[in-house]
Write an enzyme that holds these catalytic residues in place. Structure first.
Site, PDB file in Angstrom:
ATOM      1  N   ARG A 188      46.133  45.346 -12.271  1.00  0.00           N
ATOM      2  CA  ARG A 188      46.591  45.775 -10.937  1.00  0.00           C
ATOM      3  C   ARG A 188      46.183  44.874  -9.775  1.00  0.00           C
ATOM      4  NH1 ARG A 188      50.468  48.759 -13.065  1.00  0.00           N
ATOM      5  NH2 ARG A 188      49.839  50.801 -13.817  1.00  0.00           N
ATOM      6  N   ASP A 201      48.584  48.890 -23.362  1.00  0.00           N
ATOM      7  CA  ASP A 201      49.429  49.132 -22.183  1.00  0.00           C
ATOM      8  C   ASP A 201      48.641  49.936 -21.144  1.00  0.00           C
ATOM      9  OD1 ASP A 201      51.481  49.069 -20.386  1.00  0.00           O
ATOM     10  OD2 ASP A 201      52.883  50.268 -21.565  1.00  0.00           O
TER      11      ASP A 201
END
Lengths: 428, 314
Positions: free
Chosen positions: A64, A305
């Protein structure tokens, strides 16, 4: 500095299993594997009744940073990875801005080298801005340290762009990782299309949305003779297409994520947004097919993931909730519980799926324990049962549907380059 | 007797016993509605807030009148004219309403599960007045009430639901409610508007209206929203009315004393011809009256069970 991992059961990642052996580590490298190595060392880790395995390697995660530091950043993300037993992670480029040029790749490399708990390998974008229109500067990104290319989070919808990307990436030896999702078939679906979507009144996503693009991409891989890696396989049909492609000699590899063999669309019951993920959780039939694909080798690896989100992005109407599961800290336990404890895979086979093969597919070091190699090591207790508690996650993302679930097999130590970063279940 | 639950979110998780309790209470309420003086004190001191994120005539007005007839304090909020338009989340909005003293929040929302999410985050009772494609329990309860009133019983009846089942919260709530009450449910509509694996609920799924209507005791029409054509799910409204519209000829396949229902508003000439809508089998207008009675019953039952002891007024 000498560190000895004493009396552990070792899986070396290249076919060797040694029970009750010591591993001697000097500085960042393994210097000896044998017996009675714990004399005159600075520290001994007692690994009695535990498994000492090559550090886990995640080929697909979302750290992120930059852009979404409120969800996760390189510090929190790599702490979470360490707690999950991962010594190397490959992070996806769907950041803001996207990792679509050499400078961004270098930024991730530098930032993670100085702040990260584990090794971070950037995956760069296939197309500029991840917009699916124009291929990115792959050659320069490769030089800067990109290990693969992906527009993950979004598909490359234009088939010709994908064809060109495969051809162009091939000359640099860069692997393309494809997020297979035909957006026109997804329409405004928010969960798997099936009985559960019908009774919840939520719009369904047909399996065809994934399978159509998996088929397209293996055909493009065949025509270009360029390797392709299919991300997060979730359906029985996709497993079949890939199995068929492999039998034809097409250079395709693929991954699934732990939630695709540990949970089904029934977990969405009561509109639990923590079970909202893309591709969506499927049905038991798909879970069985994913397991069979893992068993027969069609599915090469397990990737997390890891997709952390802020609670405000999950505590909303189901349609509005962000897709994704915070996955680092449950990946090993889910895999052990559902694959090894059930007898489907041996622990050695699981180590291959979580470490050795991901290293090979990405072309990065690791996945093997041997003299002279960097000491990236994970130590797990496979007898240990525990209840998942998301409030104790090191990740900023507490978004997991596995909170409160009892799992078996736990990471106890994580060692990166000879440094113990996760020590008796505590980060150091 | 009261309902042992905080919220009314749908009929899927409701028992037959609870449904019967609500219908029985609604019968009493209907008597009150027919009185010259429609004011009762059942909800005196209670506060009901209607929080509507979608437009509504019948549901909103019937909740509001039900509250007023029973002396509750009631207020309406539309998403378009509130802080929702400034980006306030559903949960924050509900918490705000709760802290102003609301005993019940009635929610209408375009997304499935919205009422469930609200219910998890406030102690105030939530009544689902329609959430996306999921459920519209108060509509189904008024349909059940109308069927029971007309046919005396629901058990064993064949009920045909015709139209856009996929997008219909009315259909879903009715499928749950009718099957719990022992009716046999058949649905029909174009395959692009039928949800997948619906037969697993025990519902008979037909592609022809004729088969579904054949021998039916009750025929329930659904409103066909014109945007379904715009989204490409139908070639044209003309073809829809030709193949799936209910006309007299098709209605004749049902039992002689068939009961015809429609939740409204009606698209005359699309899903139903005017002669059928206004014909002798139609109880479409009575449904509207029953909607007020059912909502009075729900408000009464849901506020009583929250430990507020003013039952002596009843």
């Amino acid at each position: 500095m000498l560190l000895c991992i004493s009396n552990g059961n070792i899986i070396n990642g290249k076919g060797g299993v040694f029970l009750g052996k010591d591993i001697l580590i000097e500085k960042d490298r393994i210097v000896e594997i044998g017996t009675n190595l714990s004399k005159n060392v600075h520290r001994v880790i007692d690994a009695t009744d535990m498994w000492v395995i090559p550090g886990l390697i995640d080929a697909h995660c979302h750290l992120r940073e930059p852009g979404f530091e409120y969800k996760e950043d390189i510090v929190s993300g790599t702490r979470s990875a360490a707690a999950g037993g991962f010594t190397s992670v490959a992070c996806m480029p769907n950041t803001e801005p996207a990792i679509d040029n050499a400078a961004m790749v270098q930024y991730i490399k530098l930032k993670s080298a100085s702040e990260g708990k584990v090794r971070v390998y950037p995956i760069a974008a296939i197309t500029q801005g991840r917009k699916g229109k124009h291929i990115a500067e792959m050659g320069e990104m490769k030089k800067a340290g990109a290990v693969a290319l992906s527009d993950d989070g979004d598909p490359v919808s234009d088939a010709n762009v994908m064809r060109l990307a495969l051809e162009y990436a091939k000359q640099f030896g860069l692997l393309i990782i494809s997020h297979c999702e035909d957006k026109s078939l997804v329409a405004d679906g928010v969960m798997n299309e099936g009985y559960v979507s019908t009774i919840l009144g939520l719009k369904g996503i047909t399996r065809a949305a994934e399978e159509v693009m998996v088929a397209r991409d293996v055909i493009l891989s065949e025509i270009t003779e360029a390797p392709i890696h299919i991300a997060h396989v979730s359906t029985a049909g996709a497993v079949d297409i890939i199995r068929h492609a492999k039998s034809r000699g097409i250079p395709v590899t693929c991954e699934t994520a732990p939630h695709y063999f540990s949970a089904t669309d029934e977990w969405v019951e009561n509109y639990d947004t923590n079970a909202k993920v893309n591709p969506p959780l499927r049905t038991q039939r798909d879970v069985e097919a994913i397991k069979e694909g893992l068993r027969d080798g069609t599915i090469d690896i397990i990737a997390t993931d890891h997709a952390p989100h802020h609670i405000d992005e999950k505590e909303v109407e189901f349609n509005l909730a962000a897709n994704g599961i915070s996955g680092f800290e449950t990946a090993f336990s889910l895999s052990y519980t559902h694959l090894v404890d059930t007898g489907l895979l041996s622990l050695e086979e699981l180590v291959a799926k979580l470490s050795t093969t991901p290293a090979q597919i990405l072309g990065i070091p690791g996945g093997v324990l041997d003299i002279g190699l960097p000491a990236d090591i994970t130590i797990v207790d496979t007898k240990r049962e525990y209840i998942v508690n998301r409030d104790k996650f090191y990740s900023k993302g507490k978004n997991t549907p596995f909170h409160g679930k009892k799992l078996k097999g736990k990471v106890i130590y994580t060692i990166v380059g000879g440094k113990v970063v996760y020590d008796k279940e505590v980060l150091t | 007797m009261a309902l042992k639950r905080k919220d009314i979110l749908g009929l899927r998780d409701m028992t037959q016993e609870e449904i019967v309790k609500i219908l029985d209470t609604a019968e009493t309420m209907k008597h009150i509605l027919k009185q010259n003086n429609k004011k009762t004190r059942h909800l005196q001191g209670k506060s009901i807030v209607n929080l509507f994120y979608e437009n509504s005539t019948r549901t909103r007005l019937s909740f509001e009148l039900a509250s007023k007839y029973m002396s509750a304090s009631s207020a309406n909020i539309s998403a378009s004219s509130s802080s929702v338009a400034k980006g306030e989340s559903l949960i924050d909005t509900c918490r705000t309403i709760e802290r102003m003293g609301a005993d019940v929040i009635v929610i209408r929302h375009p997304m499935s599960g919205a009422a469930h999410i609200a219910a998890r985050h406030v102690n105030t009772s939530i009544i689902n007045a329609g959430d996306g494609m999921n459920e519209h329990p108060t509509q189904a309860l008024l349909d059940l009430f109308t069927i029971r009133e007309t046919k005396d019983t629901i058990e064993g009846l064949k009920v045909a639901i015709i139209g856009d089942i996929y997008h219909s919260r009315v259909a879903r709530s009715n499928i749950w409610g009718l099957s719990k009450m022992g009716a046999k449910v058949a649905v029909a509509g174009p395959s692009t508007l039928l949800p997948i694996e619906l037969d697993k609920t025990g519902t008979k799924v037909y592609q022809s209206v004729e088969e579904a209507v054949d021998g039916a005791d009750v025929v329930m029409l659904l409103r066909l929203q014109k945007e379904r054509q715009q989204k490409g799910l139908l070639p044209s409204l003309r073809e829809y009315s030709q193949i799936y519209g209910l006309n007299m000829e098709r209605l004749k396949l049902a039992k002689k004393d068939v009961l015809l229902l429609h939740p409204g508003p009606i698209n005359r000439g699309v899903e139903i011809t005017s002669d059928v809508a206004d014909g002798i089998h139609s109880q479409i207008q009575e449904q509207v009256t029953n909607g007020v009675a059912v909502r009075m019953a729900l408000l009464y039952l849901i506020t009583r069970q929250r430990g507020q002891h003013d039952a002596s007024l009843y």
